[in-house]
Scaffold this active site. Structure first.
Site, PDB file in Angstrom:
ATOM      1  N   THR A 174       2.032  -5.208  15.264  1.00 14.03           N
ATOM      2  CA  THR A 174       1.177  -6.349  15.200  1.00 14.03           C
ATOM      3  C   THR A 174       1.631  -7.090  13.747  1.00 14.03           C
ATOM      4  O   THR A 174       2.153  -6.568  12.849  1.00 14.03           O
ATOM      5  CB  THR A 174      -0.195  -5.990  14.920  1.00 14.03           C
ATOM      6  OG1 THR A 174      -0.409  -5.105  13.436  1.00 14.03           O
ATOM      7  CG2 THR A 174      -0.768  -5.053  16.225  1.00 14.03           C
ATOM      8  N   ASP A 175       1.081  -8.363  13.577  1.00 14.17           N
ATOM      9  CA  ASP A 175       0.913  -8.888  12.284  1.00 14.17           C
ATOM     10  C   ASP A 175      -0.154  -8.130  11.485  1.00 14.17           C
ATOM     11  O   ASP A 175      -0.930  -7.352  12.046  1.00 14.17           O
ATOM     12  CB  ASP A 175       0.702 -10.593  12.203  1.00 14.17           C
ATOM     13  CG  ASP A 175       1.115 -11.151  11.182  1.00 14.17           C
ATOM     14  OD1 ASP A 175       1.179 -10.688   9.974  1.00 14.17           O
ATOM     15  OD2 ASP A 175       1.513 -12.399  11.240  1.00 14.17           O
ATOM     16  N   ALA A 176      -0.675  -8.497  10.422  1.00 14.76           N
ATOM     17  CA  ALA A 176      -1.770  -8.072   9.643  1.00 14.76           C
ATOM     18  C   ALA A 176      -3.024  -8.046  10.481  1.00 14.76           C
ATOM     19  O   ALA A 176      -3.264  -8.962  10.982  1.00 14.76           O
ATOM     20  CB  ALA A 176      -1.920  -8.477   8.148  1.00 14.76           C
ATOM     21  N   VAL A 177      -3.677  -6.683  10.656  1.00 16.99           N
ATOM     22  CA  VAL A 177      -4.813  -6.777  11.233  1.00 16.99           C
ATOM     23  C   VAL A 177      -5.981  -7.020  10.402  1.00 16.99           C
ATOM     24  O   VAL A 177      -6.355  -6.498   9.485  1.00 16.99           O
ATOM     25  CB  VAL A 177      -5.163  -5.142  11.731  1.00 16.99           C
ATOM     26  CG1 VAL A 177      -6.292  -5.181  12.303  1.00 16.99           C
ATOM     27  CG2 VAL A 177      -3.913  -4.726  12.612  1.00 16.99           C
TER      28      VAL A 177
END
Length: 915
Positions: A848-851
């Site tokens: 993912t990108d930053a959660v």
């Protein structure tokens, strides 16, 4: 002359009147019958554009009779109006920033462990090997900036500079912006200033003028090197250009400058940052910059403008001053950018860069700009964005809409692929070789000028179009080639080859690519609008490509829900289908809300995975085995649920180790412009931004960047590189456009594949990002639904990733923040499983990108193909919820989590940490 307060009041009144008129129009439409309302809404865009055009003509006519002072005040009034009009978009950034600042204070305590884990990551950046890698990176960076600089104007051969002396104006000249901000940014500490670079090239600058600007407040500063600080700065707003009114340039100062040299340099521009977008206004000259040009051109007859911007600025002012004879675009050129610029200005380097975007006189003339910005549902806490322009992005719009139209030259200033040289070239193309599978053309390039230089040969194709049928751009990039350095009189033959099926278009109705019957033109061009040679070939009947050309997987329409109920722009009727800004009272349907809030539905048939088996295997036993080797099952059987949950959840910059099974932790790091840590200190090499890399049109240089980063990554202890950035420049306002290659998917994919190959071939896995539709920063980090046609999705936005997967064997991908048609990219089965893995054959890890929010659901990620959660602050919470989901759904979630961990471990086993 009106006061600033009066001008602002006038602007507010004008905007209020426009808002009232819009509300009245909405009321009129609401009172109409459905058929009348549909017809009226279809006619409104054309009427609005006609009114805008008439108003523009009226202002132009009025300016003709104004004095310079009156023109300046008219510009002040117009800019004040635009600032007021676009203020809501800028306030979005302030709102997010406020939440971020408050959030940091509130959340530090419960997330202290997560933050501490990231700040404790250490790098071996002080070793001899690391220092050697940084030193070796310098020539690579400089080679890219040498070839990425684009010469836009060179009237009267004002460049290269002669006479050995030049005046340098503008506060911006003290601090050329060498990189953007955020995770993809690059710091400028240690980089030479423009003045130092000129001096090193033997070009004297006016020291008296320099001292005058210093006395007026100009100073050289080093920007923040920490990406997190840069992101916060972007969220808080970029401010203005920093250029003051040029009152310090007195008559005496200008007289001294005119005596010193008849040539002047002026720097303009701005570089974006992760977390915020530009407004159209911010891509135009400020009043102070205009006043500076007025002052300089009044005394200096030869002016060269340096465009220091990663986005397309409005450069129409270059046409307005006869004294501006030269213009050079440098983008965000990296730590050796000033050196390369000085070499270009002095003639030591002959510029060979070409633009990878269309520069329009009005950045808002792009149809995608209409619905850019902050739009929210009235009944749901979610923003949305409609890509109503369909496939007509960048040159695909301008070259199609204005094909054969004399108005083109008033709309487009610099076409895609444009760039000048200090020398001249002659091309002699051979007859293209056209086959069922491939088309190729040889072009012999001869330097017919007086100085050595490189040239770029661009090939385009034009496909037949049937009104009402599949949408087709009037022209598309087919391929390109760059020569080596050619001495005067020297020749080189280059070959451009591309797959015949590349000329096909996605047909949503059949769920396949179709090469339609008809005449196809192949053009050999200096830019998208300037063909030198045209060849034609016939396709006798429709050819349907129903399977992937590499994997053989069946193709199908998979994204009908992403199209929503939108009407997409069509060349069959531009006016009736032109995008419109959404209404303030847009309501999300019940079906869409269901998509936005998926539920875990336990699987009731099948077998749950085995856990905790004692098979005597350690991870290094699997080194060199294929992804589907049976030994993987035996190894995975040994893991516990909690160990799998941890391996899945602790994906932010450093994974977790499982020592009993020989699973090491690995380090994953940004950015496309060089290794960059948001949370801990690292000394690392920097490179030009991706837009400059692409502007070289030299795949070998892109490869060399990946190769150089890989060498340093091995030296400093980085195992996976979060790069390249593969999103498109949908509009000129994208805040991270500097971090991506182009508005065109082909050159984006080719450059991305080359960068990824450079790293992968030297043992560092890459993570192409952000998959997909992360083309706007506003609302990206707070949840946004993006809607697009499947044709645009496949032909434009997914295409760079597809090329990179197939040509570089990329090991990783990063899913985006975006909810595609309402379904989060990181939990989107059609995107990750059916297309990425199923159609394209990707075998790697997806992070993912930053959660940053609840829509980035780890359960949906695990179920639908996202292998790592980039959870910087709360990985423990995510691990716990993931383990709980396995208890709730031991078969479905259990097997899904096992698959995710398999992909993670397959990547880990490729790194230096194993074997």
């Amino acid at each position: 002359m009106a006061t600033r307060k009066e001008i602002r009041a006038e602007a507010r009144s004008r905007v209020a009147e426009e808002k009232a008129a819009k509300q009245a129009r909405r009321a009129e439409l609401a009172a109409m019958s459905p058929d009348d309302r549909k017809a009226a809404k279809a006619a409104d865009p054309a009427a609005a554009r006609a009114a805008k055009k008439a108003a523009k003509a009226e202002r132009k006519a009025a300016r003709a009779g104004m004095s310079r002072a009156e023109r300046r005040e008219a510009k002040r009034r117009e800019r004040a109006y635009r600032r007021v009009k676009h203020r809501p978009r800028r306030l979005v950034g302030w709102g997010i920033a406020a939440v971020a600042v408050v959030g940091v204070v509130v959340l530090v305590a419960p997330y202290a462990a997560g933050i501490g884990r990231l700040t404790s990551i250490e790098f071996t950046d002080d070793t001899a090997a690391a220092k050697a890698a940084r030193e070796a990176a310098g020539p690579v960076s400089e080679a890219v900036s040498d070839e990425g600089i684009v010469l836009l104007e060179n009237d009267d051969d004002v460049l290269p500079l002669t006479g050995g002396a030049v005046n340098v104006f503008s506060f911006a000249s003290f601090n050329l912006q060498l990189g953007g901000g955020g995770s993809g940014g690059a710091a400028s500490e240690g980089a030479p200033t423009l003045y130092e670079a000129l001096e090193a090239q033997g070009v004297a600058y006016n020291e008296d003028l320099y001292a005058t600007m210093e006395a007026a407040g100009a100073e050289h500063v080093t920007g923040a090197s920490n990406g997190f600080v840069q992101i916060l700065g972007g969220l808080l707003g970029g401010g203005d250009s920093g250029e003051p009114e040029p009152d310090y340039l007195t008559g005496e100062v200008m007289a001294q400058a005119a005596d010193f040299s008849d040539t002047a340099i002026v720097v303009v521009g701005d570089i974006g940052s992760e977390g915020s977008d530009f407004t159209a206004e911010s891509l135009r000259l400020t009043d102070a910059q205009t006043a500076l040009l007025d002052t300089v051109t009044a005394s200096i007859p030869n002016v060269v403008v340096i465009v220091n911007s990663g986005n397309q600025m409005e450069l129409g002012f270059l046409d307005e001053y006869p004294e501006i004879k030269g213009a050079v675009w440098i983008g965000a050129p990296g730590p050796r950018g000033t050196v390369s610029l000085a070499k270009v200005l002095s003639g030591d380097v002959n510029p060979s860069g070409r633009l990878t975007d269309t520069f329009a006189y009005d950045v808002e003339s792009a149809p995608g700009s209409v619905n850019l910005g902050d739009h929210r549902y009235a009944n749901a806490n979610r923003a949305f964005l409609d890509y109503e322009e369909g496939i007509y992005v960048g040159y695909r719009y301008y070259e199609t809409r204005y094909e054969g139209d004399e108005a083109y030259d008033q709309i487009v200033q610099y076409p895609f692929g444009y760039g000048l040289s200090y020398t001249t070239f002659d091309w002699a193309p051979a007859q293209p070789v056209v086959g069922d599978d491939e088309i190729s053309i040889d072009v012999t390039v001869t330097n017919t000028g007086d100085v050595a230089g490189k040239d770029v040969v661009e090939a385009y194709f034009s496909a037949p179009y049937t009104p009402g049928g599949i949408e087709r751009s009037a022209i598309e990039l087919a391929g390109y080639a760059k020569t080596g350095v050619l001495e005067p009189g020297e020749s080189e033959t280059v070959t451009i080859a591309f797959a015949t099926r590349d000329m096909a278009s996605w047909d949503t109705a059949t769920g396949a690519y179709v090469l339609e019957q008809g005449t196809y033109d192949l053009e050999v061009s200096t830019d998208v609008h300037s063909p030198l040679y045209t060849f034609s070939t016939e396709v006798g009947e429709d050819v349907v490509y129903a399977t992937d050309e590499v994997t053989g997987a069946s193709l199908a329409g998979r994204f009908d829900y992403v199209e929503g109920d939108l009407t997409f722009l069509s060349r069959d009727d531009w006016d009736a289908t032109y995008p419109t800004a959404p209404a303030d009272d847009t309501v999300a349907s019940d079906e869409l809300i269901d998509l936005m809030n998926p539920k875990l539905e336990p699987v009731t048939s099948g077998d749950a995975p085995t856990y905790g088996a004692d098979n005597g295997l350690e991870l290094d036993d699997l080194k060199g085995l294929d992804y589907d080797d049976p030994q993987w099952d035996a190894f995975l059987d040994q893991l516990t649920v909690d160990e799998q949950a941890d391996l899945f959840s602790y994906g932010a910059y450093r994974t977790v180790a499982v020592e009993r099974l020989g699973i090491p932790a690995i380090t994953l790091l940004d950015s496309p412009a060089g290794l960059n840590s948001l949370f801990s200190s690292i000394t690392a090499a920097r490179y030009p931004s991706e837009i400059v890399i692409a502007s070289t049109w030299n795949d070998e240089l892109a490869y060399s960047v990946g190769e150089s980063v890989a060498a340093e990554a091995h030296a400093v202890g980085v195992d996976v590189w979060y790069a390249p950035g593969m999103n498109l420049h949908r509009t000129a306002m994208g805040g991270r456009d500097f971090e991506y290659f182009s508005e065109d998917p082909l050159i984006s994919g080719k450059m991305g594949a080359a960068m990824a190959s450079g790293a992968e071939d030297h043992g560092i896995p890459t993570t192409m990002k952000h998959f997909a539709l992360n083309d706007q920063e506003v609302n990206a980090r707070s949840g946004i639904n993006v809607f697009a046609s499947e044709q645009a999705l496949r032909e434009l936005y997914l295409r760079p990733f597809e090329i990179t997967v197939k040509e570089s064997d990329a090991s990783g991908a990063m899913s985006s923040f975006i909810n595609i048609g309402g379904v989060w990219a990181g939990g989107n089965e059609q995107l990750l499983q059916e297309v990425l893995r199923g159609e394209w054959g990707f075998e790697g890890v997806v992070s993912t990108d930053a959660v940053l929010g609840g829509w980035m659901d780890p359960v949906q990620a695990a179920l639908h193909g996202n292998d790592l959660m980039l959870a910087a602050l709360n990985p423990g919470t995510i691990a716990s919820s993931t383990a709980d989901a396995v208890k709730t759904d031991p078969i479905g979630m259990g097997n899904a989590l096992r698959d995710r961990v398999h992909a993670v471990l397959y990547t880990i086993v490729q790194t230096d940490q194993v074997g």
